[in-house]
Design a protein around this motif. Structure first.
Motif, short mmCIF file in Angstrom:
data_model
loop_
_atom_site.label_atom_id
_atom_site.label_comp_id
_atom_site.label_asym_id
_atom_site.label_seq_id
_atom_site.Cartn_x
_atom_site.Cartn_y
_atom_site.Cartn_z
N LEU A 202 65.49 52.61 56.30
CA LEU A 202 65.16 51.56 55.34
C LEU A 202 63.93 51.92 54.51
N THR A 206 64.06 52.59 50.44
CA THR A 206 63.19 51.71 49.65
C THR A 206 62.28 52.55 48.77
N ASN A 209 64.36 53.95 45.87
CA ASN A 209 64.62 52.92 44.85
C ASN A 209 63.39 52.72 43.96
N TYR A 264 71.14 58.39 50.18
CA TYR A 264 71.31 57.05 50.75
C TYR A 264 72.17 57.06 52.01
#
Length: 301
Positions: A202, A206, A209, A264
């Motif tokens: 995660l 993150t 992104n 991802y």
């Protein structure tokens, strides 16, 4: 006009003898972009040129950030081989920083407002304060640069119409990005040893992104600033061609999407992508292109 590249000829000859494709080989070349500066150096095409010139805006600040982020962990690593890789990585990135500082000065000499284009890069990176977050950001950005580098070496025709000094610099940079593409990931894994895999995942996506959003914002913001010097107002026709080149044909950015998507996947590991053949071909091209170069010798562009 001449193009100059200084370097350690021993490194080139070692590659000719068959160095391991994953060796990190710092090459101290000076490409002398400033003396060979040229407006619209890629096929006399402003759209193609801005797509690459705009990348250089990010690099001096970015590469200094990467070096600091990884070297922070060097004293704490049990794996001394990884510590040695960080040192090799840092030397490669330091040479990249120097060459892209000169590259950006060349743009400034041509009248481009480099200071304004660079302005948001430092503060954007400076917002990342925590050492682990800095490694996460470095890991994400290194995957993006490895993606662009893979496409550069896989599709060398992209630079067929490039001025020689620029073509040499970007191939050299792409080659070295692939050589050290796994170092930041390895440091991240060492820094998060014992962390649950789901939490690392995660945090990793993150960070990716956040970096994609920041990169696109600054990149697209800088395009009109760059074009002011050329007295070009980017209207519908400009942006349509920009979209066509990046996403349709040849689709520079479209080609990158599968590799970016791979980041991802929960089981992402840059070492699972075998770029050994690309690295070998890049080394062979560089050796042939820079044959005979030395700190006291120039080659005709």
């Amino acid at each position: 006009m001449t193009a100059e590249a200084h370097g350690d000829q021993g490194n080139l000859h070692a590659e000719a003898r068959g160095a391991d494709p994953w060796d990190i080989i710092p090459r101290n070349f000076h490409f002398n972009i400033r003396a060979n500066r040229k407006r619209h150096w890629l096929g006399d095409d402003v759209v193609k040129t801005v797509l690459i010139d705009n990348l250089s805006i990010f690099l001096p600040e970015g590469e200094r950030f990467f070096i600091r982020s990884l070297k922070h962990y060097t004293p704490h690593l049990e794996d001394r081989a990884l510590a040695a890789e960080i040192n090799g990585y840092a030397v490669q990135e330091a040479f990249h920083t120097r060459e892209h500082e000169e590259y950006n000065l060349a743009m400034k000499d041509l009248g481009y407002d480099v200071d304004l284009m660079e302005k948001p890069v430092g503060p954007s990176l400076g917002m990342v304060k925590i050492p682990l977050h800095r490694v996460l950001a470095t890991c994400a950005i290194e995957h993006l640069t490895a993606t662009f580098s893979t496409q550069t070496l896989r599709h060398p025709d992209v630079l067929d119409e490039a001025a020689p000094a620029y073509r040499r610099l970007w191939v050299w940079h792409a080659l070295e990005e692939l050589e050290h593409k796994a170092v930041a990931y390895d440091v991240l894994m060492a820094a998060t040893k014992g962390m649950p895999g789901w939490k690392r995942y995660l945090m990793r996506i993150t960070a990716m992104n956040a970096n994609i959003v920041s990169f696109l914002y600054i990149f697209l913001r800088n395009v009109p600033i760059y074009l002011r010097t050329d007295r070009i107002k980017p209207g519908f026709r400009f942006w349509f061609r920009f979209f066509w080149l990046t996403m349709i044909a040849p689709g520079y950015w479209r080609r990158c999407l599968p590799m970016i998507a791979y980041y991802y996947w929960p089981w992402f590991n840059p070492r699972n992508s075998d770029d050994a053949d690309l690295i070998r071909r890049g080394r062979e091209w560089l050796e042939k292109e820079l044959e005979g170069y030395s700190p006291t010798k120039q080659a005709t562009a």
